[in-house]
Design a protein around this motif. Structure first.
Motif, PDB file in Angstrom:
ATOM      1  N   SER A   1      -8.527   6.066   8.608  1.00 43.50           N
ATOM      2  CA  SER A   1      -8.113   4.706   8.272  1.00 43.50           C
ATOM      3  C   SER A   1      -7.633   3.953   9.496  1.00 43.50           C
ATOM      4  O   SER A   1      -6.990   4.528  10.381  1.00 43.50           O
TER       5      SER A   1
ATOM      6  N   ASN B   1     -16.527  -3.396  -2.503  1.00 44.27           N
ATOM      7  CA  ASN B   1     -15.366  -2.964  -3.291  1.00 44.27           C
ATOM      8  C   ASN B   1     -14.534  -1.875  -2.617  1.00 44.27           C
ATOM      9  O   ASN B   1     -13.650  -1.314  -3.246  1.00 44.27           O
TER      10      ASN B   1
ATOM     11  N   ASP C   1      -0.530   4.508  -0.670  1.00 39.67           N
ATOM     12  CA  ASP C   1      -1.350   5.676  -0.383  1.00 39.67           C
ATOM     13  C   ASP C   1      -1.320   5.967   1.119  1.00 39.67           C
ATOM     14  O   ASP C   1      -1.879   5.201   1.901  1.00 39.67           O
TER      15      ASP C   1
ATOM     16  N   LYS D   1      -4.393   5.753   3.519  1.00 41.61           N
ATOM     17  CA  LYS D   1      -4.951   4.450   3.891  1.00 41.61           C
ATOM     18  C   LYS D   1      -4.175   3.806   5.033  1.00 41.61           C
ATOM     19  O   LYS D   1      -4.439   2.670   5.393  1.00 41.61           O
TER      20      LYS D   1
ATOM     21  N   MET E   1       0.854  -1.180   0.000  1.00 41.35           N
ATOM     22  CA  MET E   1       0.000   0.000   0.000  1.00 41.35           C
ATOM     23  C   MET E   1       0.894   1.236   0.000  1.00 41.35           C
ATOM     24  O   MET E   1       1.725   1.405   0.877  1.00 41.35           O
TER      25      MET E   1
ATOM     26  N   GLU F   1     -11.501   0.435   7.287  1.00 42.17           N
ATOM     27  CA  GLU F   1     -10.453  -0.516   6.918  1.00 42.17           C
ATOM     28  C   GLU F   1     -10.593  -0.732   5.419  1.00 42.17           C
ATOM     29  O   GLU F   1     -11.593  -1.256   4.942  1.00 42.17           O
ATOM     30  N   HIS F   2      -9.610  -0.290   4.666  1.00 45.43           N
ATOM     31  CA  HIS F   2      -9.665  -0.357   3.203  1.00 45.43           C
ATOM     32  C   HIS F   2      -9.413  -1.775   2.718  1.00 45.43           C
ATOM     33  O   HIS F   2      -8.521  -2.462   3.222  1.00 45.43           O
ATOM     34  N   LYS F   3     -10.191  -2.189   1.744  1.00 44.80           N
ATOM     35  CA  LYS F   3     -10.084  -3.528   1.181  1.00 44.80           C
ATOM     36  C   LYS F   3      -8.677  -3.814   0.683  1.00 44.80           C
ATOM     37  O   LYS F   3      -8.157  -4.897   0.866  1.00 44.80           O
ATOM     38  N   ASP F   4      -8.042  -2.838   0.058  1.00 44.92           N
ATOM     39  CA  ASP F   4      -6.722  -3.058  -0.530  1.00 44.92           C
ATOM     40  C   ASP F   4      -5.572  -2.910   0.469  1.00 44.92           C
ATOM     41  O   ASP F   4      -4.426  -2.841   0.097  1.00 44.92           O
ATOM     42  N   GLN F   5      -5.893  -2.881   1.776  1.00 42.97           N
ATOM     43  CA  GLN F   5      -4.846  -2.825   2.788  1.00 42.97           C
ATOM     44  C   GLN F   5      -4.169  -4.172   2.945  1.00 42.97           C
ATOM     45  O   GLN F   5      -3.039  -4.247   3.347  1.00 42.97           O
TER      46      GLN F   5
ATOM     47  N   GLY G   1     -14.219  -1.680   1.465  1.00 47.83           N
ATOM     48  CA  GLY G   1     -13.699  -2.201   2.729  1.00 47.83           C
ATOM     49  C   GLY G   1     -14.792  -2.314   3.766  1.00 47.83           C
ATOM     50  O   GLY G   1     -15.945  -2.601   3.443  1.00 47.83           O
TER      51      GLY G   1
END
Length: 131
Positions: free
Chosen positions: A80, A107, A3, A6, A1, A126-130, A109
């Motif tokens: 986040s 899509n 970003d 996030k 990650m 909580e971001h999905k792509d974490q 989180g």
């Protein structure tokens, strides 16, 4: 990650809760040069994502059908976290109140709504792509 927004403890999103989505779109679009894409809230209602120079800057949704009646129109911040369930539990232990328990955003989180001990609302996400 990569970003930083996030990462745990950073503000990652501001979301406008409004009573007039078209007026808000016109106001902020003209004021800041934002462009918009339309999607849906977790309740299936219209949601606008705002972009500036191709970069995501925030979201907008109608108050009606998306938030409790006692919530006033406002900008609503998201912070986040690495684990929304763990952070929600910790917020409660520290004197906060969970207003909306951890909930999936397809899509995106998982998020929850918290009030701090002084009654100020914010969201944990909580971001999905974490992962």
């Amino acid at each position: 990650m990569t970003d930083p927004s996030k990462k745990h403890g950073f503000f990652s999103l501001n979301e406008l809760i409004t009573t007039d989505l078209e007026a808000a779109k016109a106001f902020y679009g003209n004021l800041f040069g934002w462009r918009f894409a339309e999607t849906k809230t977790i309740y299936g209602n219209r949601y606008l994502t705002a972009f500036k120079d191709g970069a995501f800057v925030g979201g907008m949704m109608l108050k009606e059908g998306n938030v409790p009646d006692d919530v006033a129109p406002c900008w609503d911040p998201y912070l986040s976290v690495d684990d929304v369930e763990l952070s929600a539990k910790q917020a409660e232990e520290l004197g906060g109140e969970i207003v909306l328990p951890p909930t999936d955003i397809p899509n995106v989180g998982r998020f929850c709504v918290v009030k701090d001990p002084q009654g100020v609302s914010f969201n944990l996400i909580e971001h999905k792509d974490q992962a």
